[in-house]
Design an enzyme around this catalytic site. Sequence first.
Site, PDB file in Angstrom:
ATOM      1  CE  LYS A 195      -3.472   2.544   2.831  1.00 24.89           C
ATOM      2  NZ  LYS A 195      -4.256   2.548   3.730  1.00 24.89           N
ATOM      3  CD  GLU A 201       9.579  -5.686   7.184  1.00 24.07           C
ATOM      4  OE1 GLU A 201       9.359  -4.693   6.742  1.00 24.07           O
ATOM      5  OE2 GLU A 201       9.458  -5.914   8.627  1.00 24.07           O
ATOM      6  N   GLY A 255      -4.613  -1.510   4.859  1.00 25.36           N
ATOM      7  CA  GLY A 255      -4.200  -3.021   4.337  1.00 25.36           C
ATOM      8  C   GLY A 255      -4.895  -4.097   4.482  1.00 25.36           C
ATOM      9  NE  ARG A 256      -6.400  -3.490  10.597  1.00 26.74           N
ATOM     10  CZ  ARG A 256      -5.945  -2.208  10.856  1.00 26.74           C
ATOM     11  NH1 ARG A 256      -4.717  -2.327  10.017  1.00 26.74           N
ATOM     12  NH2 ARG A 256      -6.372  -1.415  11.631  1.00 26.74           N
ATOM     13  CD  GLU A 341      -1.800  -4.352  11.349  1.00 32.58           C
ATOM     14  OE1 GLU A 341      -2.436  -4.268  10.263  1.00 32.58           O
ATOM     15  OE2 GLU A 341      -0.457  -4.253  11.285  1.00 32.58           O
ATOM     16  CE  LYS A 492       5.851  -0.732   9.887  1.00 33.97           C
ATOM     17  NZ  LYS A 492       4.716  -0.057   8.957  1.00 33.97           N
TER      18      LYS A 492
HETATM   19  O1  F6P Z   1       3.324  -2.627   9.607  1.00 31.34           O
HETATM   20  C1  F6P Z   1       1.774  -3.072   9.544  1.00 31.34           C
HETATM   21  C2  F6P Z   1       1.372  -2.725   8.129  1.00 31.34           C
HETATM   22  O2  F6P Z   1       1.358  -1.524   7.949  1.00 31.34           O
HETATM   23  C3  F6P Z   1      -0.024  -3.488   7.830  1.00 31.34           C
HETATM   24  O3  F6P Z   1      -0.896  -2.541   8.472  1.00 31.34           O
HETATM   25  C4  F6P Z   1       0.137  -3.573   6.602  1.00 31.34           C
HETATM   26  O4  F6P Z   1      -0.796  -4.582   6.029  1.00 31.34           O
HETATM   27  C5  F6P Z   1       1.556  -4.067   6.324  1.00 31.34           C
HETATM   28  O5  F6P Z   1       2.411  -3.231   7.201  1.00 31.34           O
HETATM   29  C6  F6P Z   1       2.149  -4.034   4.927  1.00 31.34           C
HETATM   30  O6  F6P Z   1       2.163  -2.530   4.636  1.00 31.34           O
HETATM   31  P1  F6P Z   1       2.319  -2.037   3.061  1.00 31.34           P
HETATM   32  O7  F6P Z   1       1.038  -2.849   2.160  1.00 31.34           O
HETATM   33  O8  F6P Z   1       2.204  -0.794   3.012  1.00 31.34           O
HETATM   34  O9  F6P Z   1       3.613  -2.620   2.777  1.00 31.34           O
END
Ligand code: F6P
Length: 525
Positions: A195, A201, A255-256, A341, A492
């Site tokens: 997102k 990562e 995201g979720r 979450e 983070k």
């Molecule tokens: O660190 C938590 C989070 O922000 C979640 O809410 C999200 O689903 C995940 O990391 C991945 O985030 P992104 O889609 O921005 O890479």
Amino acid sequence: MSGQWQVVERIAQDESDISLRHLFASDPARGQKFSLSCNDIFFDFSKQILSVSGLDALVALAHEAGVQEHFAGMMNGAELNVTEHRPVGHMHLRSQGDSSMAAAAKEQTERAIELAEAIRAGRIVGFSGHAFRAIVSIGIGGSDLGNVVVADALEAWCNGPACYFVSSIDPTHLDNVLTRNNLSPEFTLFVVASKTFTTSETLHIASRAREWITSALGAEAVSHHFVATTAAPKVAAKWGISNDHILEFFDWVGGRFSVSSVIGFPAIVSCGGEVFRQFLRGMAATDEYVQTTPLAQNAPVIHALLGVWNASMRHSSSLAVIPYSHGLRHFPAFLQQLLTESNGKSVTVDGHGVTYATSPTVWGEPGPAAQHSFFQMLHQGTNKISTDFIAVRRTSNNDESGQQILFASMLAQSAALAFGKTEQEVRADGVPESLVPHRTFVGNKPSTCIVMPVLNAFTLGQLIAFYEHSAAVQGWIWNINSFDQWGVELGKALTAQIEPILTGKQSIDTDSSTAMLADWYRQQD
Ligand code: F6P
């Protein structure tokens, strides 16, 4: 909390020693009275430790919390995610309505389907002219877990390139996916799902994938072999993804809650656009149901109320999710993120500390394996755990007897948890006296059964939306913001500070435990 909260609390106290044996014995129709249909989902909550007056009081609590108004707010684009100043728009992703949010989502879904169909048909190919045979999706959390569930559940419909998922920054994950599946750069398309397009990562794994492509095919190949699904298209473009391979979703989709957005692209490539449309129709069916069904008969709302009842009123801090369906084997991990979450919060929307328990720990494994593992603890342990059993009547194979054992196992476990086995019953089996305590089951352990006739795109969509709505309703009742996740930020930030000390590039003033372990790490070199 409000007056109605106190009413519910009082009922919970007054009925704290109520037993499921008694509830079922005193009302032979309890099963029928404490169960609901939600389109294809049949939801039996009769084995929750709840009386009729408790249920009525909970429904009144949902009314008082303005659940229907909040659903309307989601559809009207109200800023329900107050701490991030955003609407909560995931229902617009599958709505047939004419809102600007629905229109924007539809445009991107159609782009995703068009691109996926061109890949499936071999009209869009890799840099060296070969059709893609494998999709490797790189993402984490909400950009991974829902996709994994969809890919597993719809395996029988997969007639396009095979789909693989890499979520761990541990290099072994990407390496294993590439080598163990004999993937070759010429035939492999990577989907970077993020997102924000800032998740360290995901970007690290994506960079390693880019090196794998460029070292085999050259830098020019990147624009052919990468697709992004993101709410940050400019950042994705800067990273090197070509504009016609960037599929967008929006900051108003958490995201979720994003599985019905273009995040679902890997499944579209694997199974085709029509299957994904069916999935969206299933989600829309639950959306329609949840908005139009009176709260007292509204299955996702009742599910949410039971979560509040167990966590806040009955002090159960654990929810086990046990699917009796191979296609749903990763559903517990998906729900873990969705529910915890969203609702693992300890301040109200206006920033005051809560005085009640919010989200329980959510965890689980598929039933058949779990029965031979932690079910011992569910039946005879000391923790207060509620269980959601999820099962399907028919699968795509014709092993009817296997299916029967599977379903019977779920019914047996749910009944054993509820009704247990008394000392007298154990003695009546002729068990030696010294073993009676060991062979006794206290029972009275609550569970819910969620069953569906079949697992396909349409019913899977219904099921996922069911839980999305349950998560949101719980948040409204607890008066917390289910749509932010500030709790993940501190870790983070500290990772970014600590990483340089592992390489010895920097020293920071830190606690003795962190310093000692960082030293240990360096000494292993
Ligand atoms: O660190 C938590 C989070 O922000 C979640 O809410 C999200 O689903 C995940 O990391 C991945 O985030 P992104 O889609 O921005 O890479």
